[in-house]
Write an enzyme that holds these catalytic residues in place. Structure first.
Site, short mmCIF file in Angstrom:
data_model
loop_
_atom_site.label_atom_id
_atom_site.label_comp_id
_atom_site.label_asym_id
_atom_site.label_seq_id
_atom_site.Cartn_x
_atom_site.Cartn_y
_atom_site.Cartn_z
N GLY A 134 2.82 -0.93 4.38
CA GLY A 134 2.79 0.47 3.99
C GLY A 134 4.19 1.01 3.78
O GLY A 134 4.81 0.79 2.73
N GLU B 279 -5.36 -4.54 10.91
CA GLU B 279 -4.34 -3.50 11.08
C GLU B 279 -4.65 -2.68 12.32
O GLU B 279 -5.46 -1.73 12.26
CB GLU B 279 -4.32 -2.57 9.87
CG GLU B 279 -4.00 -3.26 8.56
CD GLU B 279 -3.44 -2.27 7.55
OE1 GLU B 279 -2.31 -2.46 7.12
OE2 GLU B 279 -4.15 -1.30 7.22
N SER C 266 3.24 -1.56 10.48
CA SER C 266 4.70 -1.53 10.70
C SER C 266 5.39 -2.86 10.38
O SER C 266 6.33 -3.27 11.05
CB SER C 266 5.02 -1.09 12.13
OG SER C 266 4.63 0.27 12.31
N GLY D 80 2.29 2.82 10.64
CA GLY D 80 3.23 3.92 10.42
C GLY D 80 3.93 4.40 11.68
O GLY D 80 4.52 5.47 11.69
N GLU E 64 -6.88 5.09 7.58
CA GLU E 64 -6.62 6.51 7.27
C GLU E 64 -7.84 7.15 6.62
O GLU E 64 -8.10 8.34 6.82
CB GLU E 64 -5.36 6.62 6.39
CG GLU E 64 -4.11 6.40 7.24
CD GLU E 64 -2.94 5.76 6.53
OE1 GLU E 64 -2.96 5.67 5.29
OE2 GLU E 64 -2.01 5.32 7.23
N HIS F 67 -9.67 1.38 4.80
CA HIS F 67 -8.38 1.65 5.45
C HIS F 67 -8.58 2.68 6.58
O HIS F 67 -9.35 3.63 6.43
CB HIS F 67 -7.36 2.17 4.43
CG HIS F 67 -5.98 2.15 5.01
ND1 HIS F 67 -5.52 3.14 5.84
CD2 HIS F 67 -4.98 1.24 4.93
CE1 HIS F 67 -4.30 2.84 6.24
NE2 HIS F 67 -3.94 1.69 5.70
N ASN G 17 0.86 -1.19 0.00
CA ASN G 17 0.00 0.00 0.00
C ASN G 17 0.90 1.24 0.00
O ASN G 17 1.43 1.62 1.03
CB ASN G 17 -0.89 -0.04 1.25
CG ASN G 17 -1.74 1.21 1.40
OD1 ASN G 17 -1.83 2.03 0.47
ND2 ASN G 17 -2.35 1.38 2.56
N TRP G 18 1.04 1.83 -1.18
CA TRP G 18 1.95 2.98 -1.31
C TRP G 18 1.34 4.27 -0.71
O TRP G 18 2.04 5.28 -0.60
CB TRP G 18 2.26 3.24 -2.79
CG TRP G 18 3.15 2.21 -3.42
CD1 TRP G 18 3.69 1.10 -2.84
CD2 TRP G 18 3.61 2.21 -4.78
NE1 TRP G 18 4.46 0.42 -3.75
CE2 TRP G 18 4.42 1.08 -4.94
CE3 TRP G 18 3.41 3.06 -5.87
CZ2 TRP G 18 5.04 0.77 -6.17
CZ3 TRP G 18 4.02 2.76 -7.08
CH2 TRP G 18 4.83 1.62 -7.22
N LYS G 19 0.06 4.23 -0.40
CA LYS G 19 -0.63 5.43 0.11
C LYS G 19 -0.42 6.61 -0.86
O LYS G 19 -0.43 6.39 -2.06
CB LYS G 19 -0.16 5.74 1.53
CG LYS G 19 -0.25 4.49 2.43
CD LYS G 19 -0.08 4.75 3.87
CE LYS G 19 -0.22 3.43 4.63
NZ LYS G 19 -0.17 3.58 6.06
P1 PGA Z 1 2.62 0.74 7.69
O1 PGA Z 1 1.20 0.89 6.99
O2 PGA Z 1 3.25 -0.54 7.18
O3 PGA Z 1 3.38 1.96 7.27
O4 PGA Z 1 2.41 0.67 9.15
C1 PGA Z 1 0.37 -0.22 6.84
C2 PGA Z 1 -0.94 0.19 6.24
O5 PGA Z 1 -1.43 1.28 6.55
O6 PGA Z 1 -1.53 -0.55 5.43
#
Ligand code: PGA
Length: 263
Positions: free
Chosen positions: A240, A173, A219, A179, A103, A101, A14-16
């Site tokens: 991510g 998650e 993470s 993150g 976010e 997600h 997931n590149w966001k």
């Molecule tokens: P992260 O993000 O690996 O940076 O914690 C994971 C995600 O949001 O899918």
């Protein structure tokens, strides 16, 4: 009790909202391609770039076995919904889409009902879906993670049926692990994934639920991935930050292939 035949593991990137430059996006996907291709018989790799980079990335990964996905979609298939992208538009050149997600839940106010509509619409358009669930730090500290995750799973799958199982993935998650570099310990991840599988079984039947893959995300990096993918109920990882580093992501794919090769 019936033995569970593990489906192929999924490692999802997931590149966001990264990278900002089209050339960097293509370099990034090229960087993981040879490793991903080399393990394509043991690990399914899916890349989720931002919408503007989908086309370019799709050209680089064509014929490689690496799959492409979008990070979100709307629930309607077309119409006056400014700024939205429908599952029907994604279908044809994307195989996957992420829904729910954290976010989007946090920054855009997406509710469980919206997640349920998006999930059902994407599945109805024959896309495969990674639906994300996970508790906030406050829930974790208060010991209510299970209730929160169970409610998200029940609400998010409200419009799904057993027919969707092979194209449905649930990513657990914990929001406090996203993150932050503070990944969940394997035991907490395992217990929550076990709960998710039980709830999915109640919703769509135990037989169909066995086909639903469950991922851990939060993470994940090359140093801790093994502790998750070796869990018997874990069918892969959603990555991510570490997916923005080609060597790091390639290592995650390699470790996953090795662990599942020995199962
Ligand atoms: P992260 O993000 O690996 O940076 O914690 C994971 C995600 O949001 O899918």
């Amino acid at each position: 009790m019936a033995t569970r035949v593990s489906p192929m593991p999924l490692v999802a990137a997931n590149w966001k909202m990264n990278p900002n430059d089209a050339g960097d996006a293509l370099d990034l996907v090229r960087g993981v391609l040879s490793v991903a291709r080399g393990h394509a018989d043991r690990v399914e790799v899916a890349i989720f770039p931002p919408f503007p980079w989908l086309l370019g990335v799709s050209e680089v990964i064509a014929e490689s076995g690496v799959k492409l996905g979008a990070q979100d979609c709307f629930w309607e298939l077309s119409g006056a919904y400014t700024g939205e992208v429908s599952p029907a538009m994604l279908k044809g050149w994307c195989e996957w889409v992420i829904t729910g997600h954290s976010e989007r839940r946090i920054y855009l106010g997406e509710t469980d009902e919206m997640v349920a509509k998006k999930t059902a619409s994407a599945l109805g358009s024959e896309l495969s879906v990674i639906m994300c669930v996970g508790e906030l730090a406050d829930h974790y500290d208060a010991g209510t993670s299970d209730q929160v995750v169970e409610a998200q799973v029940r609400a998010g799958l409200a419009n799904c049926s057993a027919d969707d199982s092979a194209r449905l993935v649930i990513a657990y998650e914990p929001v406090w692990a996203i993150g932050t570099g503070k990944s969940a310990d394997a035991e907490h991840a395992y217990k929550t994934m076990r709960l998710i599988r039980r709830v999915v079984g109640e919703l769509i039947g135990a037989g169909a639920a066995r086909k639903v893959r469950i991922l851990y995300g939060g993470s994940v990096n090359s140093g801790n991935v093994e502790s998750y993918v070796e869990l018997p109920l874990c069918d892969g990882v959603l990555v991510g930050s570490a997916s923005l580093d080609a060597a790091e992501f390639a290592h995650i794919v390699k470790v996953t292939a090795e662990v599942y090769g020995h199962r």
